[in-house]
Design an enzyme around this catalytic site. Structure first.
Site, PDB file in Angstrom:
ATOM      1  N   ASP A  55      35.067  29.377  38.973  1.00  0.00           N
ATOM      2  CA  ASP A  55      35.787  29.954  37.896  1.00  0.00           C
ATOM      3  C   ASP A  55      35.768  28.948  36.808  1.00  0.00           C
ATOM      4  OD1 ASP A  55      37.108  31.622  39.857  1.00  0.00           O
ATOM      5  OD2 ASP A  55      38.575  30.142  40.175  1.00  0.00           O
ATOM      6  N   GLU A 225      39.841  41.226  36.754  1.00  0.00           N
ATOM      7  CA  GLU A 225      40.411  39.787  36.539  1.00  0.00           C
ATOM      8  C   GLU A 225      39.676  38.975  35.932  1.00  0.00           C
ATOM      9  OE1 GLU A 225      41.007  38.638  40.572  1.00  0.00           O
ATOM     10  OE2 GLU A 225      39.066  38.184  40.830  1.00  0.00           O
TER      11      GLU A 225
END
Length: 546
Positions: A55, A225
């Site tokens: 991420d 997302e």
């Protein structure tokens, strides 16, 4: 050798102290990449951060670049890296480094801090993040990215993956939330934006839904997302991950003339994915997505993103990694990788001043030795869940651990500190001095994916005898795989040899090195079997039987 001090790593003590702590010396790591790829003089190697560094969120401040990564329930958390050229990265901090910042008690390893975003405004760095199954979304700040970082400012909206878009002196937080209608299918989510008063530390004004479902809701896209907004040539661009973080992962792009929409998806989406490539391709990179774009001081665009390197059939034990690729623009739309192209292991370097290779490498084949020669652990060492009281110390070239909760106790903190396994082919080892006082006492190396999927290799006592043993656990009960007797109280050198989905275990005590067990199937340490979002962490572990 690089020795950067880490603040705050301490593990919760057990109620009964060991008569003597286990003493560990000289942790060694040597890793080799499975794929063969050698960068030329003007090239770099992917991934730029090997192993469990998922991420990635990148930002530029002048000529400096900063990355922050997810760390879930590992502590200290939210590692921060610095670079001048987007290729050579050095860890400079863990943003979560004090127990009072966040409490991970009761959190599973793949809960807690998900998908942070880093940005900079008016002399202050901002990380906005989600603590899943904790208290939700929050902001922390620092004047210096090396810290200290503030205690969290908690935000009043649900969902995950917030990021901040700065426009002049105003801030807007964009994130994944529930849609403004009953969900039409499992994984139906939406992207929202709301203004953030950064001076007062609170949300203000109305929330606006920007994306419902994803690129085309009629196709039931899942898990939109990781959104980020930036502005270019009069357009607001919104990029986000879509398809979930596994093999169907992708990155998609939208744009609008207004910050609050309507946003139109690009007809050529996704701008990055590997899901349409043959499953049997050699040296595969998969699950590519969760990207963030950054513009260099020269005007070029680049993207950091996560992807994985499975060793076969979607098995990978080392977690999701950070990759880097250039962004190209055509007809007002960005592309990270054209459809059907593979993520390359070697690519042309950014046009930035080349920096020396970091003292502690993060890419390609590398190794390191930690002599425990300071008075604190280096910041690359992590434990599991937030500490309450210390059970380790570093002194005289040794790491001393008294013990803690057993691995698997979600309300406790194990007497475990480890470092990421960053290669599928790796050798890891240490020497331990330990005299178990009762059956079940143990000290050695743990390779941990989560509280239900791990192995222990080290010294214990069985039927009153000191032995070296190998235990494994794959969601069920622990299994004793192999044992060998060891005489007296001599130090024991432990070595784990990982080769993709198998491991071998060697030990030496007062004589030649012997092999306890070879060809142990450790696919239970893979994400495919264990689940979750992390990679294998390997290091010293001590537990005292009750």
């Amino acid at each position: 050798m690089l020795r950067t001090l880490m603040t705050g790593l301490a593990l919760a003590a057990s109620t009964t102290a060991l008569a003597e702590p286990a003493r560990f010396s000289r942790f060694t790591y040597e890793g080799r990449s499975v794929e063969r790829a050698t960068p030329g003089p003007d090239q770099y190697r992917n991934p730029i951060l090997s192993g469990y560094y998922p991420d990635p969120s990148v930002t530029r401040v002048g000529d400096d670049y900063y990355l922050v990564l997810s760390s879930f329930a590992h502590y200290p958390g939210l590692p921060i890296f610095h670079s001048k050229d987007l290729v050579s990265w050095t860890q400079i901090a863990n943003a979560i480094s004090r127990p009072e910042q966040l409490d991970f008690t009761g959190r599973r390893v793949s809960e807690a801090v998900f998908a942070p975003d880093i940005s900079y405004h008016d002399g202050t760095f901002y990380i906005v993040n989600t603590c899943v199954a904790c208290k939700g979304n929050f902001v922390i700040t620092a004047k210096d990215p090396k810290g200290p970082w503030s205690d969290p400012i908690w935000l009043p909206f649900e969902g995950i993956d917030p990021s901040i878009y700065w426009e002049g002196d105003r801030a807007y937080i964009v994130n994944n939330r529930a849609p403004n209608e009953p969900p039409r299918y499992d994984g139906h989510r939406a992207i929202w934006v709301q203004e953030y008063d950064w001076r007062a530390g609170k949300m203000v004004g109305e929330s606006t839904q920007l994306i419902n479902g994803g690129v085309d809701i009629s196709k039931k896209p899942v898990w939109i997302e990781g959104p980020h907004i930036f502005r270019k040539d009069g357009w607001y661009y919104l990029t986000a991950a879509e398809g979930g973080t596994s093999v169907n992962h992708s990155q998609v792009a939208f744009r609008s003339k207004s910050l609050r929409g309507p946003f139109t998806p690009w007809s050529g989406n996704p701008i990055l994915t590997q899901r349409d490539l043959p499953n049997d391709r050699p040296d595969a990179v998969s699950a590519a997505g969760h990207a963030k774009l950054v513009q260099t001081q020269n005007g070029d665009w680049w993207a950091t993103f996560l992807a994985v390197r499975p060793y076969g059939d979607d098995y990978y034990n080392i977690g999701r990694e950070t990759f880097l690729l250039p962004v190209t623009w055509k007809d007002g739309w960005p592309t990270i990788l054209p459809a059907g192209q593979r993520v390359p292991f070697v690519a042309t370097r950014p046009k930035l001043p080349r920096q020396p290779a970091p003292k502690l490498p993060t890419s390609g084949d590398f190794g390191y030795v930690d002599e425990f020669d300071g008075n604190a652990l280096a910041m690359q060492w992590i434990g599991v869940r937030t500490p309450k009281a210390p059970v380790y110390r570093v002194a005289g070239g040794e790491l001393l651990i008294d013990g803690g909760a057993p691995i698997g106790d979600l309300n406790g903190v194990p007497g475990f500190v480890g470092r990421r396994q960053q290669h599928h082919v790796a050798t890891m080892g240490t020497t331990v001095v330990f005299a178990p006082q009762r059956d079940g006492d143990r000290a050695g190396l743990a390779a941990m994916q989560n509280d239900e999927n791990y192995l222990f290799f080290g010294v214990t006592r069985l039927d009153g005898k000191r032995v070296v043993a190998l235990y494994t656990r794959n969601k069920g009960a622990e299994e004793l795989v192999a044992t060998a007797p060891i005489a007296g109280t001599a130090p024991v050198t432990l070595t784990i040899r990982a080769d993709r989905g198998t491991m071998a275990f060697d030990f030496a005590s007062g004589g030649a090195r012997r092999t306890l067990k070879t060809d142990v199937d450790v696919r239970f340490l893979s994400t495919k079997v264990a689940g979750g979002f992390v990679g294998t962490v390997v290091g010293p572990y001590v537990w005292q039987a009750k």
